[in-house]
Scaffold this motif. Structure first.
Motif, PDB file in Angstrom:
ATOM      1  N   ARG B  24      21.923  60.750  70.030  1.00 55.53           N
ATOM      2  CA  ARG B  24      22.824  60.591  68.880  1.00 55.53           C
ATOM      3  C   ARG B  24      22.900  61.884  68.070  1.00 55.53           C
ATOM      4  O   ARG B  24      23.963  62.285  67.612  1.00 55.53           O
ATOM      5  N   GLU B  27      25.146  64.293  69.857  1.00 50.52           N
ATOM      6  CA  GLU B  27      26.550  63.883  69.741  1.00 50.52           C
ATOM      7  C   GLU B  27      27.127  64.290  68.393  1.00 50.52           C
ATOM      8  O   GLU B  27      28.232  64.807  68.297  1.00 50.52           O
ATOM      9  N   ARG B  28      26.336  64.055  67.348  1.00 46.68           N
ATOM     10  CA  ARG B  28      26.813  64.387  66.000  1.00 46.68           C
ATOM     11  C   ARG B  28      26.936  65.889  65.825  1.00 46.68           C
ATOM     12  O   ARG B  28      27.890  66.373  65.206  1.00 46.68           O
ATOM     13  N   ARG B  31      30.085  67.060  67.391  1.00 44.15           N
ATOM     14  CA  ARG B  31      31.264  66.789  66.569  1.00 44.15           C
ATOM     15  C   ARG B  31      31.332  67.739  65.380  1.00 44.15           C
ATOM     16  O   ARG B  31      32.402  68.226  65.024  1.00 44.15           O
ATOM     17  N   LEU B  39      35.959  62.281  75.746  1.00 44.07           N
ATOM     18  CA  LEU B  39      35.350  61.002  75.395  1.00 44.07           C
ATOM     19  C   LEU B  39      35.498  60.019  76.548  1.00 44.07           C
ATOM     20  O   LEU B  39      36.451  60.081  77.318  1.00 44.07           O
ATOM     21  N   HIS B  43      36.066  50.525  75.257  1.00 42.19           N
ATOM     22  CA  HIS B  43      35.920  49.850  73.978  1.00 42.19           C
ATOM     23  C   HIS B  43      35.289  50.716  72.911  1.00 42.19           C
ATOM     24  O   HIS B  43      35.649  50.652  71.750  1.00 42.19           O
ATOM     25  N   ASN B  44      34.307  51.480  73.324  1.00 46.01           N
ATOM     26  CA  ASN B  44      33.538  52.253  72.356  1.00 46.01           C
ATOM     27  C   ASN B  44      33.469  53.698  72.844  1.00 46.01           C
ATOM     28  O   ASN B  44      32.504  54.105  73.481  1.00 46.01           O
ATOM     29  N   PRO B  45      34.522  54.483  72.578  1.00 46.06           N
ATOM     30  CA  PRO B  45      34.564  55.837  73.139  1.00 46.06           C
ATOM     31  C   PRO B  45      33.433  56.703  72.607  1.00 46.06           C
ATOM     32  O   PRO B  45      33.137  56.676  71.416  1.00 46.06           O
TER      33      PRO B  45
END
Lengths: 581, 244
Positions: B24, B27-28, B31, B39, B43-45
């Protein structure tokens, strides 16, 4: 570092290691007042609390002040600290809490109060304000629980009533005083700050009857602080990004504060008036900044009822247009029970679909009108219809039992309503009927100070248990998942919430008997509390279950949180009929 | 869509961050670095990141590997620099590169050897530990029990220990060096070896550090080109000597 050697021995060591993105590391040499901001629950709960991030941001943005964080250590860590005689430190610089100038502790809800005492004790700070000396930090409370500060009054040097964005800097200025007595004197001059030692509590029999009167010229009433212009109020876009998965791992945008509705059981709604909104332009700017600064992939629109923001449709459309293609989702944490809410949730949740939650609170029109919840059954079914036809097959419903004037028929009506929703859902979903899941969460009504129902005694625990049984019998079925709060815990919450200054003895007693993390089902032990009440010569029932007279003087009457007592009385009489309360 | 491979360092400050939390965190950071992430659909890209074998909680490592997809090609050096500006301290991209051409995509499935240095401070003596090491290596089948609360099963980890030695760590304790089998076909954990040696008695301070990840069977295409797997770059001094 000694803490380092404890980390292999505890669960989730990342609770104690800090170094999160956007955490502040300020040089203490250049500042005039150092704050430890404490949330009295586990790290992952506290880090989801926006208020902590707001105050952290305001203090650290100021050149003269510094703020670090601390949370309640989990019992395994507490055991390690106590076994080695280690003191509780802040996360950022691992400075012992007692070396700060001030400890700011949030009072989020009653069941965290035992943790507050435990944290002070682990920090080596006397739990009672009267026992603190010149070298001890100022212990300052605030937050939602502060609207009735009396049960915790003996443990705090000062308590801020109301919103903290502006007041925290005035408090910091007072904390910068070298002399503790001078600092306390200055705290007492700040509007909205309650210095319990400057007040005398007197009692009129059992329960929260009595009054609190000022000594040495302190103001007779403490008037809650509010921010007049929310749009201009400081907001942390550089929110700390925890490594651990917290309760809310996302950008929180506060779009609105206060609530225009008047649900008579709701303390937050009654004490946070008036409703104030942030403008769409401000919110879009804050959203862009916060996403860039945190890297979160979800933005949550925080408000008591986000759908009530006057420009919610424009805001939602603009956020989806800007963030949707980047894989950043928008969440609506609070909804009204109507089709508009569902269609809004539908447009907003294009990236990720989260669950839908509705709170009818009561299942009969009569009882809904008593509690002031303006919702019709048609609206609920229209909302459900909209949800099913846009692809949702699961949602959550909140109800309360033990509401004033409630009968067994009102309770049975909850089961009936849910079963009719299930039947409706099966029909609407057709071949997908097997996916239907309705999570029904049953809370117990807790009378709260400053609400029209503050005088109403809570249903007895026997009665609450009886009503839970009605629902357990009536809410069977594959599509239904039923959960409820424990009647003992609800009674404890009610007693502390309507507590007076004497109740601090029971809180301290329970903590000395080992109570911590009372909001956690696996940790709360009601027998400790029963014993603590007994040893304090108090009866839990006097606080939780007794119906008080509308003309009685109450333990929290010296705190002004917005609605005048006359207005509350009028509301209560309208709801319950004259003379019933 | 272009895949990029990185070697990264997980340092002391973040060694208590679990593998899931690390994912996580990355990932952050990606971004925040505004990388053009590809991506996943559905449902949850979410960004498509794959990792080498996860580090145990509390361990550090400087030969860790991950790979992720960008929606457009970028210079690996620029990705590395932009990402490093957004990483919390303790986490650092050391090197970034495009996957070798003989691999369609990097999955790290061929990594099967991990090398650790385990620092042990406390009441331990090198001669004593060295003796235990040779005893352990000579035993027919060192057994460990696994499964936590579930039904226990026993595993013979002797074939999974490729090398094991103890050295003096300069007065502060000793250092164990070990090469263990790792990966999806079963492996040994460094803690299991330490436990078998009887060094985990609650009084010692043990620091696990992973220094290398290796693929023992290099694909023939790579062998032909004389290509060295990039994540084998961090080698012990002894290996460097041997290579010479």
């Amino acid at each position: 570092m000694e803490l380092e050697s404890l980390l292999p021995r505890v669960t989730k060591p990342a609770r104690y290691t800090n170094g999160e993105w956007n955490a502040a590391h300020k040089d203490p040499a250049g500042v005039r007042a150092r704050f430890a901001l404490v949330y009295p629950d586990a790290y992952e709960v506290g880090m989801s609390h926006l208020g902590l991030q707001v105050l952290y941001h305001v203090l650290n943005s100021h050149p003269d002040y510094l703020a670090e964080r601390a949370f309640a250590p989990w019992p395994d860590m507490e055991q390690q600290l106590r076994a080695r005689g280690l003191t509780l430190t802040s996360l950022e610089s691992r400075t012992p809490l007692r070396d700060f100038d001030a400890i700011g502790i949030t009072l989020p809800y009653e069941l965290t109060y035992s943790n507050v005492l435990n944290i002070l004790d682990l920090a080596g700070i006397p739990v009672r304000a009267a026992d603190r000396g010149a070298d001890d930090p100022l212990v300052i409370g605030g937050g939602p629980g502060a609207v009735n500060p009396e049960p915790m009054a003996d443990f705090f040097d000062a308590i801020l009533i109301g919103e903290g964005e502006e007041a925290i800097l005035e408090i910091a200025e007072a904390a910068a005083e070298d002399d503790r007595d001078a600092a306390l004197a200055r705290l007492g001059e700040i509007p909205g700050v309650y210095v319990p030692a400057s007040y005398e509590a007197s009692f009129a029999g059992a329960g929260p009857l009595g009054s609190v009167t000022p000594r040495n010229g302190a103001p007779a009433h403490i008037v809650r602080r509010i921010i007049t212009d929310l749009d201009q109020a400081p907001f942390p876009t550089h929110q700390i990004v925890p490594f651990l998965d917290t309760v809310h791992s996302r950008v929180t945008l506060e779009i609105m504060r206060g609530c225009a509705r008047g649900c008579r059981f709701c303390q937050a709604g009654a004490t946070c008036r008036p409703r104030r909104e942030r403008s769409v332009a401000t919110l879009l700017r804050q959203a862009e900044e916060a996403v860039a600064a945190t890297g979160y992939d979800e933005i949550s629109l925080l408000a008591f009822t986000s759908v009530d923001h006057r420009e919610i449709e424009e805001l939602a459309a603009e956020l989806v247009a800007r963030f949707g293609s980047r894989g950043i989702g928008i969440a609506l944490p609070s909804m009204r029970v109507d089709a508009f809410s569902v269609s809004l949730a539908n447009t907003i949740q294009q990236v990720r679909k989260s669950g839908l939650t509705f709170a009818p609170e009561a299942a009969t029109p009569r009882l809904r009108s008593v509690i002031g919840k303006p919702m019709t059954e048609d609206e609920l079914f229209a909302a459900a219809d909209a949800a099913f036809s846009s692809g949702w097959a699961r949602f959550k419903l909140y109800f309360m039992i033990g509401l004033p004037t409630e009968t067994d028929e009102d309770v049975a009506a909850i089961a009936d309503l849910v079963q009719r929703l299930v039947a409706f859902g099966r029909g609407a979903l057709g071949s997908r009927a097997g996916r239907l899941r309705i999570a029904v969460s049953i809370g117990a009504f807790v009378p709260k100070p400053h609400t029209p129902f503050q005088w109403v005694g809570q249903d007895s625990r026997d009665s609450l248990n009886h009503k839970q049984h009605i629902l357990q019998r009536g809410l069977r079925g594959r599509a239904i998942k039923l959960s409820w709060t424990d009647a003992d815990v609800s009674a404890l919450e009610a007693a502390i919430s309507r507590g007076d200054r004497r109740l601090g003895r029971a809180i301290e007693g329970a903590w000395r008997l080992g109570a911590t993390f009372d909001a956690w089902g696996e940790h709360v032990d009601f027998s400790r509390w029963e014993r603590a009440f007994r040893e304090a010569d108090l009866h839990l029932e006097d606080y939780a279950n007794r119906t008080l007279g509308v003309n009685d003087s109450l333990a929290w009457d010296h705190i002004s949180c917005g609605p005048e007592k006359d207005a509350l009385r009028a509301e209560a009489e309208q709801a319950l009929g004259r003379g019933e309360a | 869509m272009a895949q990029l491979v990185c070697r990264y360092r997980k340092g002391n400050q973040i060694r208590w961050i679990s593998h899931l939390d690390l994912k996580r965190t990355l990932e952050r950071a990606m971004r925040r670095a505004q990388l053009p992430l590809a991506l996943s659909q559905g449902h949850n890209p979410h960004p498509r990141i794959s990792f080498g074998p996860p580090l145990p909680l509390g361990a550090t490592g400087d030969a860790e590997v991950l790979a992720f997809y960008l929606s457009e090609a970028m210079d690996p050096g620029e990705v590395k620099d932009r990402l490093n500006q957004q990483l919390p301290s303790g986490l650092e991209i050391v090197e970034a590169w495009l996957p070798p051409r003989y691999k369609k995509k990097e999955t790290f499935g061929d990594i099967d050897v991990a090398e650790y240095r385990v620092g042990i401070r406390g009441d331990v003596r090198l001669t004593d530990v060295s003796l235990r090491v040779s005893e352990l290596l000579a035993r027919e089948e060192p057994i460990v029990e696994r499964g936590g609360l579930r039904p226990q099963r026993t595993v013979d980890i002797r074939p999974l220990i490729f090398s094991l030695s103890a050295e003096d760590a300069g007065g502060t304790g000793i250092e164990l060096r070990m090469r263990l089998r790792t990966g999806s076909h079963g492996g040994a954990r460094p803690q299991e070896v330490v436990t078998l040696l009887g060094l985990e008695d609650g009084e010692t301070t043990i620091c696990y550090h992973r220094t290398g990840l290796y693929a023992s069977a290099q694909p023939s295409a790579a062998r032909r080109r004389g290509a060295l797997h990039r994540w084998t770059r961090t080698r012990s001094n002894r290996e460097r000597r041997e290579a010479r």
